[in-house]
Design a protein around this motif. Structure first.
Motif, PDB file in Angstrom:
ATOM      1  N   ALA A 141      -6.528  -5.209  -6.744  1.00 22.75           N
ATOM      2  CA  ALA A 141      -5.444  -4.633  -7.359  1.00 22.75           C
ATOM      3  C   ALA A 141      -4.915  -5.576  -8.508  1.00 22.75           C
ATOM      4  O   ALA A 141      -4.665  -5.166  -9.757  1.00 22.75           O
ATOM      5  CB  ALA A 141      -4.339  -4.366  -6.419  1.00 22.75           C
ATOM      6  N   LEU A 165       3.251  -3.274  -3.570  1.00 21.34           N
ATOM      7  CA  LEU A 165       2.750  -1.893  -3.869  1.00 21.34           C
ATOM      8  C   LEU A 165       4.014  -1.200  -4.663  1.00 21.34           C
ATOM      9  O   LEU A 165       3.678  -0.349  -5.694  1.00 21.34           O
ATOM     10  CB  LEU A 165       2.831  -1.222  -2.439  1.00 21.34           C
ATOM     11  N   PHE A 219       3.223  -1.939  -8.296  1.00 21.84           N
ATOM     12  CA  PHE A 219       2.516  -0.958  -8.802  1.00 21.84           C
ATOM     13  C   PHE A 219       2.902   0.427  -9.247  1.00 21.84           C
ATOM     14  O   PHE A 219       2.364   1.139 -10.181  1.00 21.84           O
ATOM     15  CB  PHE A 219       1.005  -1.019  -7.947  1.00 21.84           C
ATOM     16  N   VAL A 220       3.645   0.994  -8.278  1.00 23.51           N
ATOM     17  CA  VAL A 220       4.198   2.441  -8.269  1.00 23.51           C
ATOM     18  C   VAL A 220       4.838   2.360  -9.569  1.00 23.51           C
ATOM     19  O   VAL A 220       4.851   3.462 -10.447  1.00 23.51           O
ATOM     20  CB  VAL A 220       4.863   2.710  -7.031  1.00 23.51           C
ATOM     21  N   ILE A 271       4.952  -7.414  -8.649  1.00 19.65           N
ATOM     22  CA  ILE A 271       3.629  -7.497  -8.175  1.00 19.65           C
ATOM     23  C   ILE A 271       3.481  -8.797  -7.899  1.00 19.65           C
ATOM     24  O   ILE A 271       2.847  -9.293  -6.907  1.00 19.65           O
ATOM     25  CB  ILE A 271       2.613  -7.035  -9.334  1.00 19.65           C
ATOM     26  N   ALA A 301      -2.858   1.120  -7.631  1.00 21.20           N
ATOM     27  CA  ALA A 301      -1.729   1.081  -6.422  1.00 21.20           C
ATOM     28  C   ALA A 301      -2.483   1.625  -5.194  1.00 21.20           C
ATOM     29  O   ALA A 301      -1.816   1.544  -4.166  1.00 21.20           O
ATOM     30  CB  ALA A 301      -1.016   2.141  -7.264  1.00 21.20           C
ATOM     31  N   THR A 302      -3.453   2.656  -5.436  1.00 20.49           N
ATOM     32  CA  THR A 302      -3.788   3.240  -4.197  1.00 20.49           C
ATOM     33  C   THR A 302      -4.741   2.202  -3.223  1.00 20.49           C
ATOM     34  O   THR A 302      -4.353   2.073  -2.097  1.00 20.49           O
ATOM     35  CB  THR A 302      -5.063   4.073  -4.651  1.00 20.49           C
TER      36      THR A 302
END
Length: 421
Positions: free
Chosen positions: A250, A315, A318-319, A337, A399-400
């Motif tokens: 990521a 997370l 990232f969102v 992040i 993000a996933t």
């Protein structure tokens, strides 16, 4: 050889071999941290200018992605070799050899980049030289630095608290190098793209001299002639490796693309892109330093807790990065992040060392380095290809991945054991 999983107890696994632990660890840790800092400072200086450099010399995004991925392949291939050699040869010979290789390849990269910017090298040959110098040569060299430092920290720290702080100190100096590299790279980019590139081999030469003159070479009795080899399928190790792979994948998506995202979202020139990208990477470095120099040492959290909290914080970043909400929101997202991963990384690196014997630490450190490198085999090429399909797509994928790792470290029993909970 493959060591079978052993029961997790509250005591650190005892050494099974005769070689003695280092007798003067306190005098060497700061010097090893300085080596990590200077080496990564050189690497991080390039980050703000890699996207505008690609366009300046006429290379496509995917070609830069392949170059970075090639370096990551060499990290994967070389890390366990360097980690084990750091225990059998000693830290000083390993670092001098690796840093000399890094300096020589980056001198070549500087010359090739300068010629490429003047249009004196055809695009196909330029791409090949980028792969040989920045990919194969520099990648092989940089693979030696983290395993050597991590194996040494594991060798001289007797318990979870001090080991976690020690691993956090490595992450902290890497975070400081990210801050300094973003600042220096962004500032030098304002003078011209060749200046930050030329600064890298200069720093590496200084680092070689520092190690050659100042680092103590271990006496023979401290060395381990035949360090054990740890397999990635070892039950003590693979959950941590999977968590680390996800986190760094990521992160790789974000680091490789951030320059392209900045330039395309806000329609900036190459030099301004270098400055703004430097500012965003500076924010990530600030987050990592705050996490690893302040939060981790003062919190007293265990390895498992650090992983759970850190991945959820990352997370959130990232969102926030997915939509285009302006430059300041982008910088805030990158800051989150960096903060989250800065909290999680010491848990990832320190956790499995607590379950290893002394003669396994070099191989484990190399395995961690190889896992981190493997993510950058996948991330640069995958992210740049996805970016060509739809600009937000690689950020959504990142993000996933981070969401999946957050759930994994929350639910898997390895991170809730008596030692790591």
């Amino acid at each position: 050889m493959n060591h079978e999983p052993e029961p997790i107890t509250d005591a650190v696994a005892p050494p099974r071999r005769a070689p003695e632990a280092p007798t003067h660890p306190a005098t060497q840790i700061p010097l090893l941290l300085a080596t990590v800092f200077l080496t990564y400072l050189g690497q991080m200086i390039l980050n703000p200018i890699i996207a505008p450099l690609a366009r300046e010399v006429g290379l496509a995004e995917w070609q830069i992605g392949v170059t970075i991925s090639t370096a990551a392949v060499m990290v994967v291939v070389s890390s366990q070799f360097w980690g084990r050699r750091s225990q059998s040869w000693g830290r000083k010979p390993v670092l001098v050899a690796a840093l000399t290789l890094a300096a020589l390849t980056m001198i070549g990269f500087t010359i090739v980049s300068a010629l490429g910017m003047q249009g004196l090298i055809p695009a196909g040959l330029l791409f090949t030289l980028f792969i040989l110098l920045r990919g194969i040569g520099f990648g092989s060299a940089i693979a030696a630095i983290p395993p050597t430092a991590q194996a040494y920290i594991a060798d001289v720290t007797p318990d979870e608290a001090t080991r976690t702080k020690g691993m956090a100190s490595i992450g902290a100096v890497q975070g400081v190098s990210t801050i300094a590299g973003a600042a220096v790279g962004g500032a030098l980019a304002g003078l011209g793209l060749i200046w930050p590139i030329a600064a890298v081999p200069a720093l590496l030469v200084v680092t070689v001299v520092l190690v050659a003159v100042k680092l103590r070479r271990e006496p023979r009795q401290e060395l381990i002639p035949d360090p054990a080899k740890v397999r990635p399928t070892d039950a003590r190790v693979w959950p941590f490796l999977l968590a680390g792979f996800g986190m760094f994948t990521a992160l790789g998506f974000m680091q490789v693309l951030i320059g392209f995202v900045v330039q395309d979202r806000f329609a900036l020139t190459g030099q301004v892109t270098g400055v703004v990208t430097g500012g965003s990477l500076l924010a990530a470095g600030v987050g990592m330093v705050v996490a690893q120099a302040v939060i981790v040492p003062r919190s007293g959290w265990s390895a498992g807790t650090l992983l759970r909290i850190g991945t959820f914080v990352a997370l959130g970043g990232f969102v926030l990065l997915i939509p285009s909400l302006g430059i300041w929101v982008l910088i805030a997202a990158v800051l989150l992040i960096g903060l989250g991963l800065g909290i999680a990384m010491p848990g990832y690196t320190a956790g499995p060392t607590l379950l290893m014997h002394r003669d396994e630490q070099g191989s484990l450190a190399g395995l961690i380095g190889a896992t981190n490198g493997l993510t950058f085999v996948v991330a640069p090429t995958a992210s740049t290809l996805l970016y060509g399909v739809w600009e937000p797509l690689p950020i959504i994928v990142g993000a996933t991945v981070m969401a999946s790792i957050s759930v994994f470290v929350l639910l898997h029993p390895s991170f809730r054991s008596r030692r790591l909970a």
